[in-house]
Design an enzyme around this catalytic site. Structure first.
Site, short mmCIF file in Angstrom:
data_model
loop_
_atom_site.label_atom_id
_atom_site.label_comp_id
_atom_site.label_asym_id
_atom_site.label_seq_id
_atom_site.Cartn_x
_atom_site.Cartn_y
_atom_site.Cartn_z
N HIS A 151 0.85 -1.20 0.00
CA HIS A 151 0.00 0.00 0.00
C HIS A 151 0.88 1.25 0.00
CE1 HIS A 151 -3.38 -2.64 1.70
NE2 HIS A 151 -3.62 -2.40 0.43
N GLU A 209 1.76 3.66 3.08
CA GLU A 209 2.28 3.09 4.33
C GLU A 209 3.81 3.14 4.33
OE1 GLU A 209 0.31 -0.72 4.31
OE2 GLU A 209 -1.68 0.21 4.39
N ARG A 231 -3.20 4.81 -2.00
CA ARG A 231 -3.11 3.43 -1.50
C ARG A 231 -2.80 2.40 -2.60
NH1 ARG A 231 -5.64 0.16 2.51
NH2 ARG A 231 -6.58 -1.77 1.72
N ARG A 251 -6.07 -6.84 -2.60
CA ARG A 251 -7.40 -7.43 -2.82
C ARG A 251 -7.40 -8.23 -4.12
NH1 ARG A 251 -7.25 -5.61 1.45
NH2 ARG A 251 -8.73 -4.30 2.60
N HIS A 261 2.67 -3.95 6.74
CA HIS A 261 1.79 -2.82 6.44
C HIS A 261 1.81 -1.84 7.62
CE1 HIS A 261 -0.61 -4.61 2.98
NE2 HIS A 261 0.08 -5.66 3.39
N SER A 262 0.99 -0.79 7.50
CA SER A 262 0.70 0.06 8.65
C SER A 262 -0.74 0.55 8.44
CB SER A 262 1.66 1.24 8.75
OG SER A 262 1.39 2.22 7.77
N TYR A 263 -1.47 1.04 9.46
CA TYR A 263 -0.94 1.19 10.79
C TYR A 263 -1.88 0.49 11.77
CZ TYR A 263 -4.62 4.75 10.96
OH TYR A 263 -5.84 5.39 10.88
N TYR A 295 -11.45 -6.21 10.16
CA TYR A 295 -12.65 -6.17 9.34
C TYR A 295 -12.49 -7.22 8.25
CZ TYR A 295 -9.15 -3.02 7.40
OH TYR A 295 -7.97 -2.47 6.99
N GLU A 355 0.81 -4.95 11.03
CA GLU A 355 0.42 -3.53 10.93
C GLU A 355 1.29 -2.76 11.91
OE1 GLU A 355 -1.68 -2.34 8.77
OE2 GLU A 355 -3.02 -3.98 8.19
#
Ligand SMILES: [Zn+2]
Length: 358
Positions: free
Chosen positions: A117, A120, A172, A192, A244-246, A296, A319
């Protein structure tokens, strides 16, 4: 990111529609501007090198990260091999760094990626910090290279990363144009676009959305290159770490379902050991859980595919700092080195475990 002159109008709109709201960042531009400040040079003593620009005092550009990889392989040819895993949509090389001291491909392996991403920035910064630690400090702890082989793709999405540096800080996706007649809605969320329970929630088929999945699996050159690099070593890769973050979460699959993987207890136990070592450095707290339960629903991410298809047992999405809401993606550069130091402790735990796996 409402312009000041529209704040009143926005608040009136919320009020008239009975929409509850809360302020996350009062002035985004101010946070972005602060982030451009370099950290004091005394913090980076010992990290500077004549052969490359990276010093972890700031967020560096694609060319600097690429230069760092080739400089390491030139200085440490017995440890570091750089190859090009593919090309991005805008034709940048996707750099793959192998760190190995021998073993003819029989050692257990760890695969790490960063920068899927674009916004990030702490991800490639931390991943390159760990690469440096493994290579330049090899003599201090040779077991972390002698007992396992490492594969790093430190910047999976260089086009998006460069766009975030030059045009839009919170971008992103990648930068692929889907439709020549629509240049406002471009880019795919690489995380995705993997082919495992594709588009089964937490993913969009609208090209304008930040989580656009590409419409089909593996439409993106970056996700295909990452897929092929992982598959090439999958039979001996025991851990896949996608950075990744965050939020400070150490996440296991799955994203597409709240059901847990069969070996969740073992994944959780290793994650707990890694997080304990990380937290011991500065007290940085991480929580541990599966993506769908802790965060999520999201379908088509690289970690679900790496476990579900490539069969890599200890697959985690990490993250990094912070927990938000003040900085979030806009983490100040004076946190790069602390992030590198504490995350390295977690990676050591993973490497020790992977070395013992049969
Ligand atoms: Zn991410």
């Amino acid at each position: 990111m409402t312009p000041p002159e529209q704040v009143e109008e926005l608040l009136d709109f919320f009020k008239s529609h009975s929409i509850q709201y809360r302020l996350k960042i009062g002035d985004v531009q101010q946070v972005i501007d602060e982030q451009r400040n370099k950290i004091p040079s005394e913090m980076i003593q010992g990290l500077s090198s004549k052969s490359y620009n990276l010093t972890w005092d700031n967020y560096y550009r694609y060319d600097d990260i690429r230069e760092f990889a080739y400089a390491l392989s030139a200085s440490y040819p017995q440890l570091v091999t750089v190859s090009v895993a593919g090309k991005s949509y805008e034709d940048r090389d996707l750099i793959l760094i192998k760190i190995s001291s021998g073993g003819s491909g029989t050692r257990n392996a760890i695969f790490v990626d960063g920068g899927i991403h674009a916004c990030e920035w702490i991800s490639p910064a931390t991943v390159t910090y760990i690469i440096r630690e493994l290579v330049e400090n090899y003599d201090a702890h040779p077991q972390y290279v002698d007992d396992v082989d490492w594969f790093f793709m430190p910047l999976v999405n260089p086009d998006g990363y460069e766009f975030a540096h030059t045009e839009s800080r919170l971008w992103r996706k990648n930068r692929r144009i889907h439709d020549e007649t629509n240049t406002t809605c471009i880019g795919t969320d690489i995380n995705r676009n993997f082919d495992y329970h594709f588009n089964e929630g937490g993913s969009s088929d609208n090209p304008c959305a930040p989580t656009y999945n590409g419409g089909q699996p593996f439409t993106e050159p970056e996700s295909r290159a990452l897929r092929d690099a992982i598959l090439a070593e999958a039979n001996r890769t025991k851990s896949y770490l996608t950075v990744h973050s965050y939020g400070q979460h150490w996440l296991t699959p799955w994203g597409w379902t709240t059901e847990y993987p069969d070996d969740y207890d073992a994944m959780f136990a290793l994650a707990s050991d890694a997080v304990a070592a990380l937290t011991a450095v500065y007290g940085t707290v991480y929580d541990i859980g599966s993506s769908a339960n802790l965060l999520y629903a999201n379908s088509g991410p690289s970690d679900d595919w790496a476990k579900g298809v490539a069969g890599i047992p200890y697959t985690y999405t990490i993250e990094l700092r912070d927990q938000g809401p003040v900085y979030g993606f806009l983490l100040p550069p004076d946190q790069i080195i602390p992030s590198g130091i504490e995350t390295w402790e977690a990676f050591k735990v993973i490497a020790e475990a992977v070395a013992q796996m049969v």
